[in-house]
Structures are given as C-alpha cells and as structure tokens.
Design a protein around this motif. Structure first.
Motif, PDB file in Angstrom:
ATOM      1  N   LEU A  72      83.157 -17.608  44.637  1.00  0.00           N
ATOM      2  CA  LEU A  72      81.705 -17.718  44.577  1.00  0.00           C
ATOM      3  C   LEU A  72      81.089 -16.327  44.674  1.00  0.00           C
ATOM      4  CD1 LEU A  72      80.833 -20.839  46.777  1.00  0.00           C
ATOM      5  CD2 LEU A  72      81.009 -20.668  44.285  1.00  0.00           C
ATOM      6  N   VAL A  73      80.310 -15.956  43.684  1.00  0.00           N
ATOM      7  CA  VAL A  73      79.564 -14.700  43.693  1.00  0.00           C
ATOM      8  C   VAL A  73      78.118 -15.053  44.019  1.00  0.00           C
ATOM      9  CG1 VAL A  73      78.759 -12.758  42.320  1.00  0.00           C
ATOM     10  CG2 VAL A  73      81.107 -13.585  42.055  1.00  0.00           C
ATOM     11  N   VAL A  74      77.662 -14.586  45.164  1.00  0.00           N
ATOM     12  CA  VAL A  74      76.359 -14.973  45.694  1.00  0.00           C
ATOM     13  C   VAL A  74      75.410 -13.787  45.596  1.00  0.00           C
ATOM     14  CG1 VAL A  74      75.124 -15.866  47.687  1.00  0.00           C
ATOM     15  CG2 VAL A  74      77.465 -16.617  47.243  1.00  0.00           C
ATOM     16  N   ASP A  75      74.346 -13.955  44.824  1.00  0.00           N
ATOM     17  CA  ASP A  75      73.355 -12.895  44.611  1.00  0.00           C
ATOM     18  C   ASP A  75      72.285 -13.014  45.694  1.00  0.00           C
ATOM     19  OD1 ASP A  75      71.370 -11.173  43.719  1.00  0.00           O
ATOM     20  OD2 ASP A  75      71.678 -11.673  41.614  1.00  0.00           O
ATOM     21  N   GLU A  76      72.260 -12.027  46.597  1.00  0.00           N
ATOM     22  CA  GLU A  76      71.320 -12.054  47.720  1.00  0.00           C
ATOM     23  C   GLU A  76      70.288 -10.933  47.637  1.00  0.00           C
ATOM     24  OE1 GLU A  76      73.765 -14.189  51.263  1.00  0.00           O
ATOM     25  OE2 GLU A  76      74.139 -12.038  51.073  1.00  0.00           O
ATOM     26  N   THR A  77      69.959 -10.510  46.423  1.00  0.00           N
ATOM     27  CA  THR A  77      69.016  -9.398  46.270  1.00  0.00           C
ATOM     28  C   THR A  77      67.614  -9.753  46.754  1.00  0.00           C
ATOM     29  OG1 THR A  77      68.644 -10.074  43.974  1.00  0.00           O
ATOM     30  CG2 THR A  77      70.257  -8.350  44.350  1.00  0.00           C
ATOM     31  N   ILE A  78      67.296 -11.058  46.811  1.00  0.00           N
ATOM     32  CA  ILE A  78      65.960 -11.476  47.255  1.00  0.00           C
ATOM     33  C   ILE A  78      66.043 -12.200  48.600  1.00  0.00           C
ATOM     34  CG2 ILE A  78      63.840 -12.657  46.504  1.00  0.00           C
ATOM     35  CD1 ILE A  78      64.814 -12.621  43.697  1.00  0.00           C
ATOM     36  N   ALA A  79      67.229 -12.268  49.182  1.00  0.00           N
ATOM     37  CA  ALA A  79      67.469 -13.150  50.328  1.00  0.00           C
ATOM     38  C   ALA A  79      66.591 -12.858  51.535  1.00  0.00           C
ATOM     39  CB  ALA A  79      68.944 -13.075  50.735  1.00  0.00           C
ATOM     40  N   GLU A  80      66.205 -11.596  51.731  1.00  0.00           N
ATOM     41  CA  GLU A  80      65.434 -11.258  52.926  1.00  0.00           C
ATOM     42  C   GLU A  80      63.928 -11.254  52.697  1.00  0.00           C
ATOM     43  OE1 GLU A  80      67.499  -8.547  55.884  1.00  0.00           O
ATOM     44  OE2 GLU A  80      68.185  -7.705  53.972  1.00  0.00           O
ATOM     45  N   LEU A  81      63.502 -11.647  51.501  1.00  0.00           N
ATOM     46  CA  LEU A  81      62.064 -11.660  51.213  1.00  0.00           C
ATOM     47  C   LEU A  81      61.457 -13.020  51.543  1.00  0.00           C
ATOM     48  CD1 LEU A  81      61.931  -9.573  47.913  1.00  0.00           C
ATOM     49  CD2 LEU A  81      61.309  -8.859  50.231  1.00  0.00           C
ATOM     50  N   ASP A  82      61.665 -13.465  52.777  1.00  0.00           N
ATOM     51  CA  ASP A  82      61.031 -14.716  53.177  1.00  0.00           C
ATOM     52  C   ASP A  82      59.586 -14.449  53.593  1.00  0.00           C
ATOM     53  OD1 ASP A  82      60.883 -14.886  56.442  1.00  0.00           O
ATOM     54  OD2 ASP A  82      62.540 -13.641  55.756  1.00  0.00           O
ATOM     55  N   ILE A  83      58.749 -15.445  53.379  1.00  0.00           N
ATOM     56  CA  ILE A  83      57.335 -15.353  53.743  1.00  0.00           C
ATOM     57  C   ILE A  83      57.066 -16.188  54.988  1.00  0.00           C
ATOM     58  CG2 ILE A  83      54.961 -15.781  52.985  1.00  0.00           C
ATOM     59  CD1 ILE A  83      55.960 -15.378  50.093  1.00  0.00           C
ATOM     60  N   ASP A  84      57.376 -17.465  54.900  1.00  0.00           N
ATOM     61  CA  ASP A  84      57.185 -18.347  56.051  1.00  0.00           C
ATOM     62  C   ASP A  84      58.238 -19.453  56.045  1.00  0.00           C
ATOM     63  OD1 ASP A  84      56.169 -19.744  53.856  1.00  0.00           O
ATOM     64  OD2 ASP A  84      54.090 -19.429  54.453  1.00  0.00           O
ATOM     65  N   ARG A  85      59.474 -19.100  55.685  1.00  0.00           N
ATOM     66  CA  ARG A  85      60.568 -20.059  55.651  1.00  0.00           C
ATOM     67  C   ARG A  85      60.949 -20.464  57.073  1.00  0.00           C
ATOM     68  NH1 ARG A  85      66.214 -18.419  52.774  1.00  0.00           N
ATOM     69  NH2 ARG A  85      66.138 -16.820  54.396  1.00  0.00           N
ATOM     70  N   ALA A  86      61.121 -21.762  57.269  1.00  0.00           N
ATOM     71  CA  ALA A  86      61.516 -22.264  58.580  1.00  0.00           C
ATOM     72  C   ALA A  86      63.009 -22.076  58.785  1.00  0.00           C
ATOM     73  CB  ALA A  86      61.154 -23.745  58.711  1.00  0.00           C
ATOM     74  N   GLY A  87      63.415 -21.792  60.012  1.00  0.00           N
ATOM     75  CA  GLY A  87      64.826 -21.675  60.327  1.00  0.00           C
ATOM     76  C   GLY A  87      65.361 -20.273  60.119  1.00  0.00           C
ATOM     77  N   GLU A  88      66.602 -20.089  60.560  1.00  0.00           N
ATOM     78  CA  GLU A  88      67.292 -18.814  60.414  1.00  0.00           C
ATOM     79  C   GLU A  88      68.441 -18.980  59.417  1.00  0.00           C
ATOM     80  OE1 GLU A  88      66.486 -15.939  61.792  1.00  0.00           O
ATOM     81  OE2 GLU A  88      64.754 -16.781  62.870  1.00  0.00           O
ATOM     82  N   PHE A  89      68.575 -18.018  58.519  1.00  0.00           N
ATOM     83  CA  PHE A  89      69.610 -18.089  57.498  1.00  0.00           C
ATOM     84  C   PHE A  89      70.439 -16.809  57.526  1.00  0.00           C
ATOM     85  CE2 PHE A  89      66.658 -21.269  56.182  1.00  0.00           C
ATOM     86  CZ  PHE A  89      67.412 -22.235  55.530  1.00  0.00           C
ATOM     87  N   ALA A  90      71.721 -16.984  57.772  1.00  0.00           N
ATOM     88  CA  ALA A  90      72.646 -15.854  57.729  1.00  0.00           C
ATOM     89  C   ALA A  90      73.071 -15.616  56.285  1.00  0.00           C
ATOM     90  CB  ALA A  90      73.869 -16.162  58.603  1.00  0.00           C
ATOM     91  N   PRO A  91      73.722 -14.485  56.017  1.00  0.00           N
ATOM     92  CA  PRO A  91      74.286 -14.293  54.672  1.00  0.00           C
ATOM     93  C   PRO A  91      75.217 -15.445  54.317  1.00  0.00           C
ATOM     94  CG  PRO A  91      74.319 -12.237  55.880  1.00  0.00           C
ATOM     95  CD  PRO A  91      73.907 -13.292  56.863  1.00  0.00           C
ATOM     96  N   PHE A  92      75.255 -15.803  53.047  1.00  0.00           N
ATOM     97  CA  PHE A  92      75.975 -16.996  52.592  1.00  0.00           C
ATOM     98  C   PHE A  92      77.432 -17.055  53.045  1.00  0.00           C
ATOM     99  CE2 PHE A  92      77.925 -19.884  49.559  1.00  0.00           C
ATOM    100  CZ  PHE A  92      76.974 -20.882  49.417  1.00  0.00           C
ATOM    101  N   PRO A  93      78.200 -15.959  52.990  1.00  0.00           N
ATOM    102  CA  PRO A  93      79.617 -16.059  53.391  1.00  0.00           C
ATOM    103  C   PRO A  93      79.805 -16.460  54.852  1.00  0.00           C
ATOM    104  CG  PRO A  93      79.246 -14.080  52.083  1.00  0.00           C
ATOM    105  CD  PRO A  93      77.900 -14.637  52.412  1.00  0.00           C
ATOM    106  N   ALA A  94      78.779 -16.305  55.684  1.00  0.00           N
ATOM    107  CA  ALA A  94      78.908 -16.640  57.096  1.00  0.00           C
ATOM    108  C   ALA A  94      79.120 -18.129  57.314  1.00  0.00           C
ATOM    109  CB  ALA A  94      77.665 -16.182  57.867  1.00  0.00           C
ATOM    110  N   TYR A  95      78.813 -18.962  56.323  1.00  0.00           N
ATOM    111  CA  TYR A  95      78.926 -20.410  56.486  1.00  0.00           C
ATOM    112  C   TYR A  95      80.297 -20.950  56.076  1.00  0.00           C
ATOM    113  CZ  TYR A  95      73.916 -20.007  57.109  1.00  0.00           C
ATOM    114  OH  TYR A  95      72.676 -19.644  57.576  1.00  0.00           O
ATOM    115  N   ALA A  96      81.192 -20.070  55.677  1.00  0.00           N
ATOM    116  CA  ALA A  96      82.548 -20.503  55.331  1.00  0.00           C
ATOM    117  C   ALA A  96      83.329 -20.826  56.603  1.00  0.00           C
ATOM    118  CB  ALA A  96      83.263 -19.424  54.535  1.00  0.00           C
ATOM    119  N   GLU A  97      84.198 -21.808  56.516  1.00  0.00           N
ATOM    120  CA  GLU A  97      85.045 -22.165  57.647  1.00  0.00           C
ATOM    121  C   GLU A  97      86.037 -21.035  57.914  1.00  0.00           C
ATOM    122  OE1 GLU A  97      85.195 -24.715  59.720  1.00  0.00           O
ATOM    123  OE2 GLU A  97      83.437 -25.728  58.871  1.00  0.00           O
TER     124      GLU A  97
END
Length: 486
Positions: free
Chosen positions: A280-305
């Motif tokens: 999986l190639v995950v494009d996170e170039t916009i990932a930190e541009l949240d405005i008022d998103r609820a919750g906390e989101f780590a980088p995508f690979p952090a959710y792998a077992e």
C-alpha cells in the motif's frame, strides 16, 4: 520525433460522449480543446491522422478536417512537416491573475500561496550550506539532518520511525513515479481510488500498470456522512480477487473528495492488503491540513498490526503546507525498499538539491505553528466558498469537508467538461471532473479549491456563474452519461 503519439483509439477513449447535438466539427474541436487545457492530451502530442480518427469515430473525414482546422486557428494545433498535427497551448496563463485584469485565474492547481516566513528560512539555510560544500552535492537519499527531522515528525504524530526509513525526493510526484517504477511491472494490477489524483494514475500507467479502480464518494448534504467515502466491500474484494501488487490510497482529506478514512476501516484495509501481499502506497501530502476534523489520526502505517506481513509506504512533502515551488518530498518505507529505491533512482535523477533540503530542515522545526496558521486560512476559505456556491448555485451539491484544500461539487448534470471550457472563455482555468477519473468518468463533478484568497474565489465563482448561465441558455439533455462510472 514526438514522445506522445496518440492513436485514434486512445483519443476516442478520452473524448467520451463528445457529440452535443450541434455541429459535429465544432463539438469535436471543443472537446479536444478542453482535453488539451485539462492536460488529458499532453502538449506536443501528435494527434491521429484525419483518416484514422474519422474511421474510429464514425464521422466523415471532412468533419475531422474542419475540427482540426478550427483548432489550428485557435492556436491549439500546429502542423509539423513529417509529424502531422501536434497539440499545443496558445500561451501559458499567468497564475493568480484575475479575469478583470485581462489574464487567467488559474484554479487548476490546488495549492496554497507560499508561506510568509519562507524567505527568512531560505536566507538562514544559506548559512548552513558551507557545511555541505565539501561533498559532491549529489544526494540520492537525503541529508542526515533532514531525514532525522522527518523521522522526528513521524514520531511526534504517533509512528515510530528511524532516519534509515526515510528517502528524500524531489516532491511527492517524484516519489510516486519512483515507487511505480520500482514496484510495478508491465501488466501488473494496481488498485487505485476513483476519483483520484491525476498525476498518480499517469505515473502508474507509465510504469505499465493495469489499474483496478475502487470508488470514493463525497458526502451529500442532508445525508448521513458515514455513507460516503470508500466502498470498503469493493475495496476488500478487489484486493482478494485481483491480487494487485500495489494499492495507491489517499486516506486523509482525499483529493478531490475531501473524505477521511475512519480508523476501523484503515485497520481492515491494512489487514486485507497484508493477506494478499499488496504494497500500500499512502499519499499523506495533505494529511495534516485538518480544519475541524474530530478525533486524532496517526500516520496510516501506524494502524498495521505488529508483525503483520506486507508493506505500507507513506509519501509526504511540503508542497501543500509550505509552497509548491519548494520541491522536497519523502518516502517512508522499510530499509530494504529504501535501498532498492536509492539504487534505482540514478537512472532518472542524481538527488534532491541540498539548499532546498536545508530550508525544509528549518521549517520542519516550526511545523506545528505553520499548520495552525494554514488551518486558519483554510477554514476561512472553505466557509467562504460554501457561502458563495450556496448563494449562486443552490441546486449544486456542495459537500462539507473538515479538512484538505478542495470541494468536490456535484453539478447535477453531466456537463463538467462543457462548463470548464465555458469558464475558460470567462477567464477561469478549472479542471473538469473527468480529469480525476478514467475514460470520461465524473462529468457531473467539478473540483473547486478553497485554498485561494477570498477575492480570488469571488472572481472564480463569478466566472463560473457566467459560464453556467451560458450553458443553461442551451440546455443539455441529461442522459445520465457516466454519472457514476468508476
């Protein structure tokens, strides 16, 4: 010799449903003109011979001849001896110039203006440069200071990362193309979202990939937002049945829909990809541009077992957060893949400029404050655009997004290409919906960025209003053409 020699079959696929009930040669020339403005026909491409195209489209050669002549008169086509008809743009538009000034307002690029503190960071970085002048200057992996700073940034966001897991690239697009070249063989299946970032599917296609699309839908006002986003059933089934070697995803503020993949869905998608051995190639170039998103989101690979087989590669850059002209991006991957990428890179380039890397080292130290300022700018832009569109186009469906830089607007009619072409006549350059799909899909949609100033957005919506009115004076039958094609 021209690199791009477009066959009649390839042009027919890009044209889609080009006939509009009027003059055939005008309709054909208008669609080719739109495709050229939109980048779907690259400049300097040699178009098919008139005889070949007329046979493919089932029209007379006279129709194609007249269409090509009209394009030549408008500067979109030139005749080159021995090479036939070659696509051209009549001039390069000046970005950020309003229609009232006689220029072109360019909304084709979803990118923020340069960070106010960028000149100061650049001047300070010059003072760091002498420490690097003793080497060759060719840097295929990234200077140690920057790789460490990027790794620190990942750790701060919740993903343990070492500098050895980082490769610095010439922007995110370079990262996508390099990964495609290393991981994809000709004929390999690659999972991709639809709609998607156009330059991603272009890079994957250039590497020989057979694209397998999975839909991502925008939220519809008045409906449960949970019903929008990734078609998880189709995504998991595609992984299992197609067994793609690679999947390209934008799980945070997806471009262009603005959707965010929920945490639970991330975990299930990662598990499904791992079972198939799909990278999986995950494009996170916009990932930190949240405005008022609820919750906390780590980088995508952090959710792998932990210990889960399979690879997850993350791509980042400063192109969206700092400035598009600062061409520095990166790849976060496991060490063996980093070594493969470094070995393959020299075939196309010899490294990322040192001075630009030094600038980014200084900026990453200030990234929390930079992001806070960008979020404020984007909140103002998003709210302003939503108000403008609601007042001027009450029948359009404008999904509310909680981050990112674009709105994926449903026009209600399959006229996006016609609207984009009409808008160009009123001084606005905006990509039509099919630019983000394959084979003419998404004619009902238009991507409108809200990362521009409020004055520029006022001008852009005024131009869209004039273009829309011109279309309404000549009603387009709603055939349902490619309304929901993926």
């Amino acid at each position: 010799m021209f690199e791009n020699q477009m066959s009649a079959r390839a042009l027919e696929a890009r044209l889609g449903e080009w006939r509009d009930g009027g003059s055939a040669y005008r309709a054909l020339s208008d669609r080719i003109r739109l495709l050229t403005l939109d980048g779907r026909i690259p400049t300097d491409s040699r178009l098919p011979a008139e005889r070949d195209l007329s046979a493919r489209l089932g029209v007379s050669r006279t129709t194609v001849t007249a269409a090509y002549r009209r394009l030549r008169d408008a500067g979109f086509l030139v005749s080159v001896r021995g090479s036939g008809s070659v696509a051209r743009l009549p001039g390069v538009p000046a970005a950020h110039v309003g229609p009232a000034a006689g220029g072109i307002l360019d909304f084709s690029k979803a990118t923020m203006p340069a960070l106010a503190g960028l000149p100061d960071a650049a001047q300070a970085a010059v003072g760091d440069l002498p420490g690097h002048l003793g080497g060759s200057g060719f840097d295929p992996v990234g200077i140690p200071e920057l790789r460490a700073a990027i790794a620190d940034r990942y750790r701060a966001r919740g993903l343990a990362t070492d500098p050895e897991q980082i490769m610095v690239t010439i922007g995110a697009q370079h990262a996508i193309a390099l990964l495609a070249r290393v991981l994809v063989g000709r004929g390999d299946r690659v999972l991709i979202e639809m709609p998607t970032y156009p330059h991603a599917y272009e890079a994957l296609t250039a590497a020989g990939a057979r694209l397998v699309p999975v839909s991502v839908s925008a939220a519809v006002p008045g409906e449960d937002p949970a019903t929008a986003g990734w078609d998880e059933t189709a995504l998991v089934q595609t992984l299992r049945r197609s067994n793609p070697v690679l999947g390209y995803l934008m799980p945070d503020f997806h471009n262009p829909t603005g959707r965010t993949m929920p945490v639970g869905q991330r975990e299930r998608v990662l598990a499904a990809a791992a079972r198939q051995g799909t990278v999986l190639v995950v494009d996170e170039t916009i990932a930190e541009l949240d405005i008022d998103r609820a919750g906390e989101f780590a980088p995508f690979p952090a959710y792998a077992e932990p210990g889960q087989p399979g690879d997850v590669v993350a791509i980042g850059s400063v192109g969206k957060t700092v400035w598009g002209g600062l061409r520095v991006g990166w790849i976060r991957a496991e060490r063996p893949l980093i070594r493969r990428l470094v070995a393959a890179r020299s075939a196309n380039d010899l490294g990322t400029p040192i001075l630009e890397q030094l600038i980014v080292v200084r900026l990453l130290a200030e990234m929390p404050a930079i992001l806070e300022g960008r979020r404020t700018e984007l909140r103002v832009g998003r709210d302003h655009l939503e108000r403008l569109l609601a007042a001027r186009f009450p029948d359009w469906q404008v999904p509310h997004v909680d981050g990112g830089i674009t709105a994926w607007v449903n026009l209600g009619l399959p006229v996006s290409s016609q609207l984009a072409l009409a808008a160009r006549n009123h001084g606005l350059l905006v990509p039509a919906g099919p630019r983000f799909g394959l084979d003419g899909a998404f004619e009902r949609f238009l991507r409108i960025p809200f990362c521009y100033s409020t004055d520029e957005m006022d001008l852009a919506v005024d131009a869209l209003g004039l273009a829309w009115d011109s279309l309404l004076r000549h009603p387009v039958p709603d055939t349902g053409y490619l309304a929901d094609v993926v």
